[in-house]
Design a protein around this motif. Structure first.
Motif, short mmCIF file in Angstrom:
data_model
loop_
_atom_site.label_atom_id
_atom_site.label_comp_id
_atom_site.label_asym_id
_atom_site.label_seq_id
_atom_site.Cartn_x
_atom_site.Cartn_y
_atom_site.Cartn_z
N ILE A 332 3.67 -27.20 5.18
CA ILE A 332 3.75 -25.92 5.20
C ILE A 332 3.45 -25.48 6.59
N CYS A 333 2.28 -25.80 7.16
CA CYS A 333 1.92 -25.22 8.54
C CYS A 333 2.82 -25.85 9.54
N LYS A 334 3.31 -26.94 9.59
CA LYS A 334 4.31 -27.43 10.42
C LYS A 334 5.68 -26.91 10.37
N LEU A 335 6.11 -26.44 9.20
CA LEU A 335 7.24 -25.56 9.25
C LEU A 335 7.06 -24.51 10.08
N ARG A 336 6.23 -23.41 9.61
CA ARG A 336 5.96 -22.17 10.42
C ARG A 336 5.70 -22.23 11.63
N ILE A 337 5.03 -23.44 12.27
CA ILE A 337 4.83 -23.59 13.56
C ILE A 337 6.07 -23.78 14.53
N ASP A 338 6.66 -24.93 13.84
CA ASP A 338 7.97 -25.20 14.36
C ASP A 338 8.81 -24.21 14.68
N GLU A 339 9.18 -23.27 13.44
CA GLU A 339 10.00 -22.23 13.47
C GLU A 339 9.41 -21.20 14.90
N ASP A 340 8.27 -20.97 14.64
CA ASP A 340 7.88 -20.14 15.79
C ASP A 340 7.94 -20.37 17.27
N GLU A 341 7.46 -21.82 17.26
CA GLU A 341 7.49 -22.39 18.66
C GLU A 341 9.01 -22.67 19.16
N LYS A 342 9.99 -22.81 18.19
CA LYS A 342 11.43 -22.74 18.76
C LYS A 342 11.78 -21.50 19.23
N LYS A 343 11.28 -20.44 18.82
CA LYS A 343 11.59 -18.97 19.29
C LYS A 343 11.01 -18.69 20.67
N HIS A 344 9.77 -19.25 20.49
CA HIS A 344 8.97 -18.69 21.79
C HIS A 344 8.67 -19.85 22.94
N GLU A 345 8.78 -21.23 22.62
CA GLU A 345 8.72 -22.21 23.61
C GLU A 345 7.17 -22.15 24.29
N PRO A 346 6.30 -22.35 23.59
CA PRO A 346 4.80 -22.27 24.23
C PRO A 346 4.72 -23.47 25.11
N LEU A 347 3.83 -23.40 26.12
CA LEU A 347 3.65 -24.60 27.19
C LEU A 347 2.62 -25.51 26.32
N VAL A 348 1.89 -25.09 25.44
CA VAL A 348 1.14 -26.06 24.70
C VAL A 348 1.28 -25.98 23.20
N LYS A 349 1.63 -26.88 22.49
CA LYS A 349 2.07 -26.77 21.01
C LYS A 349 0.62 -26.96 20.31
N THR A 350 1.13 -26.48 19.29
CA THR A 350 -0.08 -26.26 18.16
C THR A 350 0.05 -27.56 17.22
N ASN A 351 -0.95 -28.01 16.99
CA ASN A 351 -1.09 -29.32 15.97
C ASN A 351 -1.26 -28.62 14.46
N PRO A 352 -0.53 -29.06 13.92
CA PRO A 352 -0.47 -28.84 12.43
C PRO A 352 -1.75 -28.89 11.66
N VAL A 353 -2.17 -30.31 11.99
CA VAL A 353 -3.34 -30.72 11.21
C VAL A 353 -4.52 -29.71 11.58
N ALA A 354 -4.83 -29.76 13.04
CA ALA A 354 -5.81 -28.70 13.56
C ALA A 354 -5.63 -27.36 13.01
N TYR A 355 -4.59 -26.79 12.78
CA TYR A 355 -4.25 -25.46 12.49
C TYR A 355 -4.61 -25.63 10.97
N ALA A 356 -4.20 -26.34 10.09
CA ALA A 356 -4.82 -26.46 8.74
C ALA A 356 -6.25 -26.31 8.52
N THR A 357 -6.77 -27.27 9.27
CA THR A 357 -8.19 -27.42 9.12
C THR A 357 -9.18 -26.08 9.66
N ALA A 358 -8.38 -25.43 10.79
CA ALA A 358 -8.99 -24.31 10.86
C ALA A 358 -9.03 -23.02 9.82
N LEU A 359 -7.65 -23.11 9.14
CA LEU A 359 -7.40 -22.01 8.15
C LEU A 359 -8.72 -22.56 6.91
#
Length: 390
Positions: A332-359
């Protein structure tokens, strides 16, 4: 009784988290669980464990404070805050228990005009051969039979390996010569922390999940506050004001606290007259306080501060899909992160596992018996409104 403006100012502008609840209502199951733990402690040598878990703002710390306050006159109970220095070793915990015992003895000595014996320091008490003998000596001093030590552990999810080792000893063997209860509170994943530390075979009712307050409990708490303030108004006006505050609280203790603060500010403006209080302003301030609270949940971790839109969508997705496995949460986290990063092309990508852990660590998502959930219903509503632009 005139309107107590000084108290209203104190309540309205008190800063800090809701650690102490002046107008405590509800939580009957949680309070009954503590009573059962004290009974359980008398039936076995090991410590009886109770763990209260829930999202930030559900009232865990205030519950521990309330239990201690309302049992302060029960001479058979000795409450000991689990300071880090007490959880370094078995010996340091024993010293902490004796320090707490002597503090209680000292308070009683002030009342009666002086100690009747020479027991004044931990060192003197430890002149006995064992900790158990020292406790027994203190028991005789205070004429206490059936003493139960209650060790209070807050923020249990942050316990380190050293502290967990001490608690595991209590879980396996108890506290020498005395009955004991470990009363812990923490975020939902605190249970995993305790289990990982060797504390897994607790009683079937040892873990208590704290959720919403009932509307009538929010109303009762606010009515107590209005009575204490000496707010001017009919019973019907008091009931109406308390009902509005319960509505603004959405069943969440932290929201109730902030809505009660907003009502106090309104009463200060109206001179304590309920019918002259601007309830629209109270609602507006309560709503802003809820928003501040949600935003605060999403601060402090780099992964969560990169894209608010990802946060909103993941919160709603988790509430809707209720993933049963960690891998599903990651997807779930990866899907939403990928959608957002496809639009905004960040220099540093967000790790979905680290993101889920932070939540999970921030209490935005919690582990449940069935998987994962969004533990704050009103936060899900807020996230939906953010997505739709309301």
């Amino acid at each position: 009784m005139p309107f107590n403006r000084e108290l209203a100012e104190d309540l309205a502008f008190r800063t800090g988290d809701r650690d102490h609840t002046r107008y405590f209502c509800g939580r009957a199951a949680e309070l009954d669980s503590f009573t059962a733990a004290c009974i359980e402690a008398g039936r076995k040598p090991q410590s009886a464990f109770r763990l209260y878990t829930g999202a930030p703002g559900c009232g865990k710390t205030s519950l521990l404070s309330h239990i201690r306050k309302t049992h302060a006159d029960v001479k058979e109970l000795l409450f000991v805050p689990a300071r880090s220095k007490y959880l370094r070793s078995d010996a340091s915990l024993q010293e902490g228990v004796l320090e707490a015992a002597l503090r209680v003895q000292g308070v009683k000595a002030e009342v009666r005009g002086g100690l009747s014996t020479g027991l004044k320091t931990v060192a003197e008490m430890l002149q006995a051969k064992t900790f158990g003998e020292a406790v027994e000596e203190w028991r005789r001093e205070c004429a206490i039979d059936g003493l139960t030590v209650v060790l209070q552990v807050d923020e249990a999810q942050n316990l380190d390996a050293e502290s967990l080792k001490v608690l595991a000893e209590l879980h396996a063997y108890g506290l020498e010569g005395v009955k004991s209860v470990v009363l812990a509170a923490g975020l939902t994943h605190a249970k995993d922390v305790l289990t990982g530390g060797g504390i897994s075979r607790t009683a079937h009712n040892a873990d208590v999940d704290m959720g919403l307050l009932a509307r009538e409990e929010c109303v009762a708490s606010t009515r107590m506050m209005l009575d204490d303030l000496g707010a001017v108004g009919t019973d019907s006006e008091r009931a109406s004001a308390a009902g509005h505050v319960a509505q603004f609280a959405l069943g969440w203790p932290q929201h109730l606290f902030r809505a009660q603060q907003a009502l106090c500010r309104g009463l200060l403006d109206s001179g304590g007259v309920i019918c002259d209080t601007n309830m629209r302003a109270v609602e507006r301030h309560s709503s802003q306080a809820r928003t501040d609270y949600y935003n605060d949940r999403l601060r402090g971790r780099q992964e969560l501060e990169r894209s608010p839109d990802v946060n909103y969508r993941v919160i709603v997705d988790v509430a809707r899909e209720r993933p049963t496995r960690e891998s599903q949460l990651h997807r779930i986290c990866k899907l939403r992160i990928d959608e957002d990063e496809k639009k905004h092309e960040p220099l540093v990508k967000t790790n979905p596992v680290a993101y889920a852990t932070a939540l999970v660590e921030k209490g935005v998502v919690c582990r449940t018996a069935d998987g994962y959930a969004s533990p704050i219903p009103s936060m899900v509503m807020w996230a939906r409104e953010k997505i739709t632009g309301e």
